[in-house]
Scaffold this active site. Structure first.
Site, short mmCIF file in Angstrom:
data_model
loop_
_atom_site.label_atom_id
_atom_site.label_comp_id
_atom_site.label_asym_id
_atom_site.label_seq_id
_atom_site.Cartn_x
_atom_site.Cartn_y
_atom_site.Cartn_z
N SER A 53 0.84 -1.19 0.00
CA SER A 53 0.00 0.00 0.00
C SER A 53 0.88 1.24 0.00
O SER A 53 2.04 1.19 0.41
CB SER A 53 -0.88 0.00 1.26
OG SER A 53 -1.53 1.24 1.45
N TYR A 105 -1.78 -1.07 10.21
CA TYR A 105 -1.84 -1.35 8.78
C TYR A 105 -0.52 -0.99 8.11
O TYR A 105 0.03 -1.76 7.31
CB TYR A 105 -2.99 -0.54 8.18
CG TYR A 105 -3.26 -0.76 6.71
CD1 TYR A 105 -4.04 -1.83 6.28
CD2 TYR A 105 -2.77 0.12 5.76
CE1 TYR A 105 -4.32 -2.02 4.93
CE2 TYR A 105 -3.04 -0.04 4.41
CZ TYR A 105 -3.82 -1.11 4.00
OH TYR A 105 -4.09 -1.28 2.67
#
Length: 275
Positions: free
Chosen positions: A155, A168
């Protein structure tokens, strides 16, 4: 002939979102698919997870293109289940060339306020689950002796710090070093390993009330339009979200011979969000 004609791809998180689009995009280019997802719950996740019907729809779309598909309900937290899925898929389809470690979850909380369960679920799925995926599947590529490609979905958050996603970002950042080590270890087998780093993508993991509220805490009941207005401010290009196709096209490059000399790289698909 398609760009991955005759090859077989193992894809996690394949029931919907980016995973489904990857499966269909590779099938369009001639690949057969081992499509894996799970109906197992993750208690800390605030949005509905994929269903058995979702995975069946992915299979239907692949088969409609004339390609073979094997599906499995396997949680990336369960190494034995992943190994069984690989075994059955290779038994039916004959080989394995591509691994897309795509499955993931999204939750939000400040680092000092998140619960232990929220942290642990994130690491178990988004980091350890990727290790279990490659541990279960990549040895089959090695055994085939033909080389291959592994693409790990990281990401933008794995490279650029953002608030409320410390767990995350830690998982996605950890994938970068896992990828680089694997790229070195597997180079002698002509297996390439790379990460892709999307910004916000229009999938069910993103398009839900929890995400809308995070981006628009100033509104009582924000919707998608409100969310996209806020998310667009993160990007250099005039877009609020990308589409799954934007990621799938990059994945296709990495698994085809077009990138035969590319390994160990971090590929941003971020609308300029890292600038």
């Amino acid at each position: 002939m398609g760009r991955v004609a005759g090859k077989v791809a193992f894809i996690t998180g394949a029931a919907r979102g980016q995973g489904r689009r990857h499966a269909v995009r590779l099938a369009e280019e001639g690949a057969d698919i081992i499509a894996v997802d799970t109906t197992s719950p993750v208690d800390s996740v605030p949005y509905p997870l994929a269903s058995a019907d979702d995975l069946a729809e992915t299979a239907r779309q692949v088969e409609a293109l004339g390609q073979r598909v094997v599906t499995a309900d396997a949680d990336v937290r369960d190494l034995a289940a992943l190994e069984r899925a690989v075994e059955r898929g290779v038994s039916e389809l004959g080989r394995l060339d591509i691994v897309l470690a795509n499955a993931g979850i999204s939750t939000f909380a400040p680092v000092l306020e998140m619960s232990e369960q929220t942290w642990q679920d994130m690491i178990d799925v988004n980091l350890t689950g990727v290790w279990k995926t490659v541990r279960a599947a990549v040895p089959r590529i090695v055994a085939g002796g033909r080389g291959g490609s592994v693409v790990i979905t990281s990401s933008l958050a794995g490279l650029s710090p953002l608030k409320n996603v410390g767990h995350y970002a830690s998982a996605k950042g950890g994938l970068v070093m896992l990828m680089k080590v694997m790229a070195k270890e597997l180079a002698s087998h002509n297996i390439r390993v790379n990460t892709v780093h999307p910004t916000v993508v229009a999938t069910d993991m993103v398009l839900n009330d929890a995400t809308y509220r995070l981006f628009r805490p100033d509104l009582e009941s924000p919707g998608r339009k409100d969310f996209e207005e806020a998310s667009a401010s993160l990007n250099a290009l005039p877009v609020g979200v990308l589409e799954a196709d934007d990621v799938s096209n990059a994945v296709l490059y990495f698994v085809s011979d077009d990138s035969r000399g590319v390994t160990g790289t971090t590929h941003l698909i971020d609308a300029g969000g890292s600038l």
